[in-house]
Design a protein around this motif. Sequence first.
Motif, PDB file in Angstrom:
ATOM      1  N   LEU A  39       0.803  -1.221   0.000  1.00  0.00           N
ATOM      2  CA  LEU A  39       0.000   0.000   0.000  1.00  0.00           C
ATOM      3  C   LEU A  39       0.836   1.271   0.000  1.00  0.00           C
ATOM      4  N   ILE A  40       1.948   1.279   0.720  1.00  0.00           N
ATOM      5  CA  ILE A  40       2.696   2.520   0.941  1.00  0.00           C
ATOM      6  C   ILE A  40       3.171   3.188  -0.353  1.00  0.00           C
ATOM      7  N   PRO A  41       3.646   2.458  -1.373  1.00  0.00           N
ATOM      8  CA  PRO A  41       4.055   3.150  -2.606  1.00  0.00           C
ATOM      9  C   PRO A  41       2.937   3.960  -3.243  1.00  0.00           C
ATOM     10  N   TRP A  57      -1.141  12.851  -0.897  1.00  0.00           N
ATOM     11  CA  TRP A  57      -1.155  11.868   0.179  1.00  0.00           C
ATOM     12  C   TRP A  57       0.177  11.757   0.913  1.00  0.00           C
ATOM     13  N   ARG A  58       1.238  12.365   0.411  1.00  0.00           N
ATOM     14  CA  ARG A  58       2.565  12.151   1.002  1.00  0.00           C
ATOM     15  C   ARG A  58       2.654  12.655   2.437  1.00  0.00           C
ATOM     16  N   LEU A  66       2.641   9.063  12.309  1.00  0.00           N
ATOM     17  CA  LEU A  66       2.421   7.659  11.972  1.00  0.00           C
ATOM     18  C   LEU A  66       3.691   7.025  11.416  1.00  0.00           C
ATOM     19  N   ALA A  67       4.452   7.783  10.624  1.00  0.00           N
ATOM     20  CA  ALA A  67       5.701   7.250  10.066  1.00  0.00           C
ATOM     21  C   ALA A  67       6.680   6.884  11.173  1.00  0.00           C
ATOM     22  N   SER A  71      11.633   4.633   0.180  1.00  0.00           N
ATOM     23  CA  SER A  71      11.586   4.860  -1.273  1.00  0.00           C
ATOM     24  C   SER A  71      10.778   6.076  -1.675  1.00  0.00           C
ATOM     25  N   GLU A  72      10.351   6.894  -0.730  1.00  0.00           N
ATOM     26  CA  GLU A  72       9.524   8.055  -1.076  1.00  0.00           C
ATOM     27  C   GLU A  72      10.217   8.962  -2.083  1.00  0.00           C
TER      28      GLU A  72
END
Length: 701
Positions: free
Chosen positions: A106-108, A116-117, A142-143, A216-217
Motif C-alpha cells: 500500500l505505501i508506494p 497523500w505524502r 504515523l511514520a 523509497s519516497e
Amino acid sequence: MGGTESKVGFRRAILNLTSRTNQTIDTSDDAFWDQFWSGTVNNITDIFALVTADDIHSLREDSPGNFMTLIYKAVEKLDSAVMAGPSMNISEQAIVLNCVRLLTRLIPFVFESEEWRSFFWSKNSVEFEDSMHNESCNNAALAQILLKKLCDLLFCPDFTIVAPVQVGPDTLEDYSIESIQHIWEKGVGFAYSRKTPPHIDSNRTEILKLILTCFSETMYYTPQDTTQPNLWLSYFTSNENKHALPLFTSLLNVICAYDPQGYGLPYQHVMFNDYREQLVEMSAQVLMVVLDHESAMMRTMEEKSQPENYFTFFLSRIHREEDFNFILSGLIKLLNNPLLQTYLPNSCKKIGFHEELMVLFWKLCDYNRKFLFYVLKTSDVLDILVPILYYLIESRNDPAKVGLMHVGVFILLLLSGERNFGVRLNKLYLTRVPMDLPIFTGNHADLLILVFHKIITCGHHRLQPLFDCILTIIVNISPYLKQMCMVSASKLMHLLEAFSTPWFLFANQTNYHLVFFLLEIFNNIIQYQFDGNSHLIYSIIRKRHVFHQLSNLPEDPNTVTKPVRKRSNSQAPSNSFTVPNNSTDCFNKPPEDWRPTREWVCSWRKKLPLQTIMRLLQVLVPQVEKICIDKHLTDESEIISFLQNGTLVGLLPVPHPILMRKYQVRERERHPIFLYKRESTKSERERERERKKDRDRARYF
C-alpha cells in the motif's frame, strides 16, 4: 484446495472494501478488518497478485477514509505484536507478517500521490492514538510509530532473533527488547555465534522490505523536489532510533559473514533453498541507503554535538583490525563470487547484488579512513580491484548500468589518492578473469589501463562525464608504475593520438583537459620511473609526431573554426562515437553560441607540459636512429633492449613534485544513491509495466 479457498476469500474481502465507495467502515469493526491479515495469505507474491493497482487506486480515490483506516489498523497490529513480544504464537506471527506485506503493497501508492505524502507525517486520529499501547507514541507521526515498531520487531525473540533462553510470559518482565546481545550474526561488536532457522531469516527479510519501501519516497519525487529531505531516513538514522547500533552491526555482520558456496558442493543451490541470500541482499540494500543518507533536517539542528547520521557515525568508529579483516574478507569473497569458474557449468551459486556491495565498500573507505589504510596495507586491495574492473568492463555498454559505472570509478578514484594503491598495482596479474581485453602479460596497472581504454573507446556515450575521473586515476598512479607492458603503453599513446588532433581539441571547450591529463601521465613516468618503462618510451618515440603536432598546434582562425564547421555540416548520428573512428559525439555538444577562437587556443596551448617529453625526444631519437643505421636493427625488441640500458640522468628538467588528486564528494554526488538505482532500473521497470501492469511497484530496486 484450502489455500485456493483462502485466497478467494481474501480477494472477496478486497472487492468488498473497494466497492464501499460511499460508506465509511467503523474502525471498531474488528471482524471486518481482521480478514485482511488473518493468515489466509502466506507470502508477499500472493498479496501483490490479489491486491491490484486498480484496487488500491480505487480505494485511495473513492474511499480515502477506509484507505487510511486500513493502514492504521495494520500499524495497530504491529504495535500489539511488539507488546506481546516473545509470547506471540505462530498464528499471531502470521498476522504480523501479513500486516507487513500489506503495508509493503500500500505505501508506494501513498507516495505516488502528492496530496497523500503528508499522510504519514500529519496528526493521527484520536482513535488511533488511544489504541497505541506505548505512551511514547502519543503525538508522534504515523511514520515514526511505524518505523519504531518495525525496528522493535527486528529484535523480537522467536520471531526475528533466536532467544538465548526459553522466553515465556513468566519471564517477559525481565526481557529487554533493546538489548545489544540480540545482534543477528557474529562479527563486528559481537563474538557469539548462534544458528538461525530459515523462518527467522525469512521474517527479517519481510520487515526489511517494508523498511526499504518506506525509504523509497524519494523515488516518487519530481526532479525539482529531489532536494527535499527524506523524513523517513532522517528519523531512522537519528538518535530517536534506539536500535540503530544493534541494527547497524546486524546488517553489516549478516552481509560479511555470508558464504554463497556453503559446504562447497556443486549444484547445492539447485537442490536447497537459500533463505539467507534474500536476507543478505535486503540487508545490503537497507545499509546502502542509510549510509548514503544526509539529512537536511539534521544539518539545521542547533545541537552539533550529536551525529547527523548514527549509521555513518558507527561505521566511522570501527577501529579493531580483527573487525577490518572480517569486513574485508567478507566483501572480497562476495565481490569475487560472480567471477568463479569451474569445470562443471553453473555448478557454483552466483549472487546478484554486487552493486550494493560496491557501494558499501565505497562508503566504508570514504567514512572510515582507518579501514582505507588497512585495505591498502596489503595486496588484498587487488582482490577488490579485479572484480570492480570486471564489472566496469562488462557494464560499459549498458545504459542501465551507468550508476554502477559511476560507483566503480569513484571507488578507484578514492583508492588512487593514496600512494600505497599505486605501489600495489606493480604486482603481476596472474589470475585470468575472462574479460573483453587484448591478451597481455603484465601487472595490475596494465589491467587497469586496458580496462579504462576499453571504457573510453568502446563505452556508452553517457559515460563521458567519467573520462576526467578515469584519466585522473591513471595520473595518480603513474609516478609509481615501475613497468608497463607494450600493450598498455600503446593504448595510452592511442588515447593521446586521438585526443590531440585539432578536430577533437577544437570541437569542445573542455576537451583539451584530457590532453593535459595524458601528458602529465607521461611526464610522471619519465621523471620517476624511466628505468623500467622502456615500452612506453619506445611508444613515445614511435609516435613522436603527435607531440610535434601538439607543440605546433595551429592558431589561425580558419584552422581553429574548421572542426566546428565540419560538425555543423555533418549529418552523422550523435551517438556514433568511437575514438578510433575519429568522432566526438561521445562528448556533450558545446553551447550553440560557443566557437573556438585564437585567444582561447592560446590560453591553454602555452601551458601544455611538453618540455620533459620534447627533451627526451631530443636526446633519444638521434641515438635510436644512429643505432638502427649502424647495426641495421629492424626488430623492436632490440631497440627496447637498448632503451632499457639507457639513462637520462642530468638531461631532463628538474622533476616536478608528485601531485595526488584526492577524491572529494561534489554536491551532485550527494543525492541518495538509490537515485542511481532508479536511473539504472528505469528501462527495466518500463518494460515490466508493459508486460504486466500490476508488477511489484513497491520494490525499492
